[in-house]
Design a protein around this motif. Structure first.
Motif, mmCIF file in Angstrom:
data_model
loop_
_atom_site.group_PDB
_atom_site.id
_atom_site.type_symbol
_atom_site.label_atom_id
_atom_site.label_comp_id
_atom_site.label_asym_id
_atom_site.label_seq_id
_atom_site.Cartn_x
_atom_site.Cartn_y
_atom_site.Cartn_z
ATOM 1 N N ALA A 99 0.826 -1.214 0.000
ATOM 2 C CA ALA A 99 0.000 0.000 0.000
ATOM 3 C C ALA A 99 0.859 1.262 0.000
ATOM 4 O O ALA A 99 0.592 2.213 -0.748
ATOM 5 C CB ALA A 99 -0.937 -0.003 1.210
ATOM 6 N N THR A 100 1.907 1.291 0.837
ATOM 7 C CA THR A 100 2.742 2.491 0.901
ATOM 8 C C THR A 100 3.539 2.674 -0.391
ATOM 9 O O THR A 100 3.751 3.810 -0.840
ATOM 10 C CB THR A 100 3.711 2.431 2.101
ATOM 11 O OG1 THR A 100 4.571 1.285 1.990
ATOM 12 C CG2 THR A 100 2.947 2.339 3.408
ATOM 13 N N ASN A 101 3.955 1.583 -1.012
ATOM 14 C CA ASN A 101 4.693 1.679 -2.269
ATOM 15 C C ASN A 101 3.813 2.213 -3.401
ATOM 16 O O ASN A 101 4.238 3.044 -4.201
ATOM 17 C CB ASN A 101 5.255 0.313 -2.665
ATOM 18 C CG ASN A 101 6.485 -0.064 -1.856
ATOM 19 O OD1 ASN A 101 7.150 0.794 -1.290
ATOM 20 N ND2 ASN A 101 6.773 -1.339 -1.794
ATOM 21 N N VAL A 102 2.577 1.723 -3.465
ATOM 22 C CA VAL A 102 1.651 2.202 -4.498
ATOM 23 C C VAL A 102 1.364 3.686 -4.303
ATOM 24 O O VAL A 102 1.302 4.461 -5.275
ATOM 25 C CB VAL A 102 0.338 1.385 -4.468
ATOM 26 C CG1 VAL A 102 -0.719 2.015 -5.375
ATOM 27 C CG2 VAL A 102 0.604 -0.045 -4.908
ATOM 28 N N ALA A 103 1.202 4.094 -3.053
ATOM 29 C CA ALA A 103 0.970 5.512 -2.772
ATOM 30 C C ALA A 103 2.149 6.361 -3.220
ATOM 31 O O ALA A 103 1.976 7.445 -3.793
ATOM 32 C CB ALA A 103 0.717 5.707 -1.276
ATOM 33 N N ALA A 104 3.364 5.880 -2.968
ATOM 34 C CA ALA A 104 4.556 6.623 -3.386
ATOM 35 C C ALA A 104 4.636 6.720 -4.904
ATOM 36 O O ALA A 104 4.968 7.779 -5.461
ATOM 37 C CB ALA A 104 5.802 5.949 -2.830
#
Length: 254
Positions: free
Chosen positions: A185-190
């Motif tokens: 989730a955090t990677n996709v947001a970045a």
């Protein structure tokens, strides 16, 4: 061609370590900055995140097939992490990394001491039920760590693993699996920041992503095969490495 080959080698080992205990950025990010010193930071950061994101997704998928994931806890954490990572990225200019490093260093030292002293920490998964309190807590964990990942980043996977074990009595293997799902989730947001801004060098990022995926699948296979005791040793090694890296950065003024 030699540069891309070397970066792919580092990407493989980054994916391998990251799949088991997190911390792949300690390998992949310095490699990009060292082998491509003339490039600006933004495309290097975007390229690193693109490659890491694919490895993380495949690691998470591989874990899901081998570990029983408590989705009622993990999905709210992932959603909160996704949203808060945007705010963390937006706060980067307001909170410089040199302000964050000392606090992170102290937290890592505390985590390392706690894990070392408590010999049974993360060694056995305790059977328990999860209610409303636990779901609220997992949203808080996902939100805080997501914000941190957007703001600074190093040790994100390690913090997630530690918190999942400490508050939900997971073993190291299950905690690693859950951490990977939240990290997706955090990677996709970045990437939602980096891709529209054109800060991904696809000619480098795509082959690195393929090697990161291969490393992630290998790391997941090793972690599942060797079990929580082995992951605990890797976790402690990674914490010591993070502490040494951040300590050096603070003392050298980087």
């Amino acid at each position: 061609m030699l540069t891309i080959s070397l970066l792919c080698l580092f990407a493989f080992f980054a994916g391998l370590i990251d799949a088991a205990v997190g911390g792949g950025g300690l390998i992949q990010m310095p490699a990009l900055f060292n082998f491509m010193p003339s490039m600006a930071s933004a495309p290097l950061l975007g390229t690193n995140k693109f490659a890491a994101a694919w490895g993380t997704m495949f690691a998470a998928k591989s874990y899901v097939g081998k570990v029983r994931v408590p989705w009622k806890l993990v999905l709210p954490a992932a959603a909160a992490a996704f949203c808060m990572s945007f705010l963390g990225a937006a706060a980067v200019s307001a909170v410089p990394p040199h302000v964050v490093r000392p606090f992170v260093l102290v937290l890592l030292v505390v985590m390392a001491i706690y894990t070392f002293i408590k010999k049974d920490f993360g060694s056995v998964q305790l059977e328990r039920t999860f209610g409303r309190r636990e779901r609220v807590l997992t949203v808080l964990i996902g939100g805080v760590i997501g914000f941190y990942d957007g703001l600074f980043g190093p040790g994100t996977g390690s913090f997630l693993i530690f918190l999942f074990i400490r508050f939900f009595a997971f073993d190291f293997l299950l905690a690693s699996a859950c951490a990977k799902i939240v990290n997706v989730a955090t990677n996709v947001a970045a990437l939602a920041f980096f891709i529209p801004a054109g800060n991904v060098m696809y000619a480098v990022a795509v082959p690195m992503a393929l090697c990161n995926v291969l490393g992630a699948l290998t790391g997941t296979w090793i972690a599942v095969r060797r079990g929580s005791a082995f992951v605990r040793v890797l976790f402690m090694f990674l914490l010591v490495t993070l502490i040494a890296k951040l300590g050096y950065d603070i003392l050298s003024g980087h």
